[in-house]
Design an enzyme around this catalytic site. Structure first.
Site, short mmCIF file in Angstrom:
data_model
loop_
_atom_site.label_atom_id
_atom_site.label_comp_id
_atom_site.label_asym_id
_atom_site.label_seq_id
_atom_site.Cartn_x
_atom_site.Cartn_y
_atom_site.Cartn_z
N HIS A 55 0.82 -1.21 0.00
CA HIS A 55 0.00 0.00 0.00
C HIS A 55 0.86 1.26 0.00
CE1 HIS A 55 -3.57 2.44 0.82
NE2 HIS A 55 -2.82 3.11 1.67
N GLU A 102 -8.37 8.06 -3.47
CA GLU A 102 -7.67 6.97 -2.79
C GLU A 102 -8.66 5.88 -2.40
OE1 GLU A 102 -5.10 8.00 0.43
OE2 GLU A 102 -3.45 8.36 -0.96
N HIS A 104 -10.01 2.81 0.41
CA HIS A 104 -10.10 2.29 1.78
C HIS A 104 -10.94 1.02 1.73
CE1 HIS A 104 -9.36 3.96 6.04
NE2 HIS A 104 -8.24 4.04 5.35
N GLY A 547 -2.59 9.66 -7.61
CA GLY A 547 -3.66 8.68 -7.43
C GLY A 547 -3.27 7.62 -6.43
#
Length: 749
Positions: A55, A102, A104, A547
């Protein structure tokens, strides 16, 4: 337990450390030892493990992402590009806009409310850290099958988290989309985007320069929530068949974030910071290492001065914690007192935790004992680079050969009518008002377009009515059939949506959602999609400003469809010239712009009517997209169209139904020569839009299209209270509205 200091690490080279449990590979651990010339301390290992995670380090994707720089189109508007918290573009009149999307995803499956809420909070802080006031958010979402029991658990929580956090911040939610597909079962995609506005001179960067400058941590106290959270959680696959690391999801406090925003903006206004970074993924490990590596010196941090919510936290846990609502600032000594005064005014905890040094190391101490001594760049930017093997999957040819064009088509008007009703009431094409009504779309009073419009639009200057628009799109079904073309179709649709509202597309952010990079087939999808997006941005003149990559989106061996979500930002000189989608006045003439072909691969019709996915997606003609955009923008600016709606999922009939319901007026449609009614209604050919033209502007509009070489055919008129496809069927607006609006509440309420 003895504190694992740097000195102790040098004296105990054979001490075993839990590198594998923290997600590191054996060769990665060996590389850390090589960098340091010794084994790492526990605190150093914690930092490397989160910063070298998939990540945070992009270790599997960065060899492909470099194309966005190598193929970047020349663009005078770009002020800050890839590498900072968010990209920044010039929109005129001295204003700059920063925006980013983004993910999650994994946290939102485990704890939907907090996972989605902290996704909003994190992206807002990214925008704030650039020096901008956040002005709007968007949320592209993907869930499993709409009728699956777990969707009813995940979706309401995600929507409540997005609405609860964003509404409390006073930020309008102006765009995004919601898609259902069984491939996202167990792995929803919760992408969040934010737009911020500032003047050119207010841009701030994440760097720590100037020996003696103080490092100030401010915002919420550091707790045990989110330890290793998104940095580790987003770097592995969910698998119900064996135990898996599922760290605690971060817990958000939007009221604390609101105070943090206003406090930070006042600090910016007084020009008190030399560098700033938000604390998101990897927490203090990220903020300290990135600030130090981007600066001109080193950094010394006294970790025991960090304000805690839990006094039992170890140094490793403090460094890995992803507690929300925290920022880290670099402040000259002469400004520290005023900085702390402003924080106290806003009831924001602020603590000097260290200072910039004239060395080249990041040094962290715990009650006087040194526990970290590392070159900061090796933590922040010099993680592993993987050239993952990739190959076209063996099933791709068969999938593409299964042509959707060969599926049984409706025989006559009655079947056409039935399939139109099935389409507009299907979960993906039905009204999402049950969801979007939970978001405040108009707070602050500057929203001029919001869902279900083609793009969200915000006024950023109340004197001149300068505005910006944003649209996010991404069709995973198209990308599954052909990831290169699918990525370009996502870009083209977002570009078209922005242009249809009257704004000039300017720049791109993306959120690239894929399965495990350890699967060569998934890696091929990623490589192709990235190549397609880079080539498309070059052709359209819209650079990628930044991004996010989200990998390991799969459960066991089952990966999601490749889902590149593309956000396009546009600028409009006068928001009063915007074009809505609503057919608002009877008598308006309807024109179809672009070429309609028999293209049904990955279409909504093939999915809804036949449960089918196969064939090839629609062809992409980026020159045509650019021309269409220019026509739509000119027509909006010069008052030649009253409404415009891009054609994408569901084809012409879906767009006409949405525009009719939005405006409360029906339409009479005539199938053009050379097309059959089925292709006319359901084709998903790209590069098309439907526009409503006032009769007084018809000649001027058609002359413009003809002179530019854009096909424009008159297909009907806004009229009555029904949609009448002449010679085929008639559907009343009341029946259409009932079908369109009942589905989502029926499934989820």
């Amino acid at each position: 337990m003895t504190l694992d200091t740097v000195k102790h690490a040098g004296e105990t080279p054979d001490t075993e450390l839990p590198w594998a449990e923290l997600g590191l590979k054996q060769d990665e651990y060996a590389r850390i030892r090589e960098i340091l010339g010794r084994r790492p301390t526990g605190a150093e290992l914690a930092m490397y493990s989160v910063m070298w995670s998939e990540h945070c380090s992009y270790k599997s994707s960065k060899v492909h992402l470099k194309q966005f720089g190598e193929k970047a189109p020349a663009n005078d508007a770009m002020l800050v590009g890839i590498g900072e918290n968010a990209g920044v573009v010039d929109v005129g009149q001295g204003y700059a806009v920063t925006f980013k999307v983004e993910s999650h995803n994994h946290p939102s499956y485990i704890e939907p409310y907090q996972g989605a809420a902290t996704g909003v909070g994190g992206i807002v802080r990214d925008i704030l850290a650039m020096g901008a006031r956040p002005v709007a958010v968007v949320d592209p979402l993907r869930f499993g099958a709409a009728d699956h029991p777990d969707t009813k658990r995940v979706l309401p929580g995600v929507v409540a988290g997005i609405g609860g956090y964003g509404n409390c911040l006073g930020l309008p939610n102006i765009g995004g989309e919601v898609v259902f597909d069984a491939c996202y079962q167990g792995n929803p995609l919760v992408n969040a985007g934010c737009i911020g506005v500032m003047k050119h001179e207010d841009i701030h960067l994440a760097k720590a320069s100037g020996p003696g400058n103080k490092v100030i941590l401010y915002g919420a106290r550091t707790g045990g929530d989110g330890i290793g959270g998104v940095s580790v959680l987003a770097s592995e696959t969910f698998d119900d068949s064996k135990p898996t690391k599922r760290p605690a999801v971060q817990v958000g406090d939007p009221f604390q974030e609101k105070l943090l925003i206003e406090c930070t903006l006042e600090i910016f206004a007084e020009k008190l910071v030399a560098g700033i970074q938000d604390l998101g993924g990897a927490g203090l490990s990220c903020a300290t290492s990135e600030l130090a590596s981007a600066g001109t010196g080193g950094m010394r941090v006294e970790l025991d001065t960090v304000p805690l919510r839990d006094a039992t936290l170890s140094p490793e846990e403090i460094l890995m914690s992803e507690s929300q609502e925290r920022m880290c600032a670099i402040v000259e000594p002469r400004h520290v007192e005023r900085f702390l005064e402003i924080c106290e005014k806003w009831d924001v905890i602020a603590t000097v935790i260290g200072e910039v040094t004239d060395g080249e190391r990041l040094e962290i101490f715990w009650h006087g004992e040194q526990i970290v001594d590392v070159p900061p760049g090796t933590v922040a930017h010099e993680g592993p680079t993987y050239h993952r093997p990739y190959e076209r999957p063996s099933w791709q040819d068969a999938l593409q050969a299964d042509d959707a064009g060969a599926l049984p088509r409706p025989a006559g008007g009655d079947e056409l009518k039935d399939q139109v009703l099935r389409l507009v009431s299907s979960p993906n094409q039905a009204s999402k008002a049950w969801i979007t009504d939970q978001y405040d779309r108009f707070v602050q009073g500057n929203t001029v377009l919001a869902q279900p419009e083609d793009s969200g639009m915000i006024r950023i200057d109340e004197d001149t009515d300068l505005g910006v628009a944003i649209a996010t799109d991404g069709n995973g079904r198209y990308a599954k059939l052909d990831p290169y073309t699918g990525a370009q179709l996502a870009l083209a649709e977002a570009y078209r949506n922005v242009a249809a509202s009257g704004a000039r597309p300017l720049a791109v952010s993306d959120c690239l959602n894929f399965g495990s990079p350890e699967d060569p087939a998934v890696m091929w999808q990623f490589a192709e999609a990235t190549r397609g997006l880079a080539d498309g941005c070059l052709a359209l003149g819209t650079p990628v400003t930044g991004g996010n990559v989200s990998l390991y989106n799969q459960t066991g061996e089952t990966a999601i469809h490749p889902t590149p979500v593309v956000a396009v930002l546009g600028v409009i000189d006068d928001v009063n010239r915007r074009t809505p989608i609503a057919f608002a006045e009877q008598g308006q003439l309807l024109y179809l712009l672009g070429d309609t072909r028999e293209e049904f691969g990955g279409s909504a019709w093939s999915e809804v009517v036949h449960g089918h996915l196969g064939g090839l997606p629609p062809k992409v003609d980026l020159d045509r997209e650019r021309l269409l955009g220019e026509i739509l923008i000119s027509a909006s600016r010069d008052g030649m169209v009253d409404a415009a709606h891009d054609l994408s999922d569901g084809g012409l009939v879906q767009a006409v139904v949405e525009s009719c319901l939005r405006g409360g007026n029906g339409a009479r449609l005539v199938v053009p020569d050379g097309l059959d009614a089925f292709t006319f209604l359901f084709s998903e050919s790209a590069g098309r839009a439907v526009v409503a033209v006032p009769r007084s502007e018809e000649l001027r509009f058609t002359d413009m299209c003809g002179a530019r070489g854009l096909p424009a055919v008159r297909i009907g008129v806004v009229d009555g209270e029904e949609i009448d496809v002449q010679g085929e069927f008639t559907l009343g607006l009341a029946e259409l509205r009932a079908a369109h609006e009942a589905t989502i509440p029926g499934l989820l309420a």
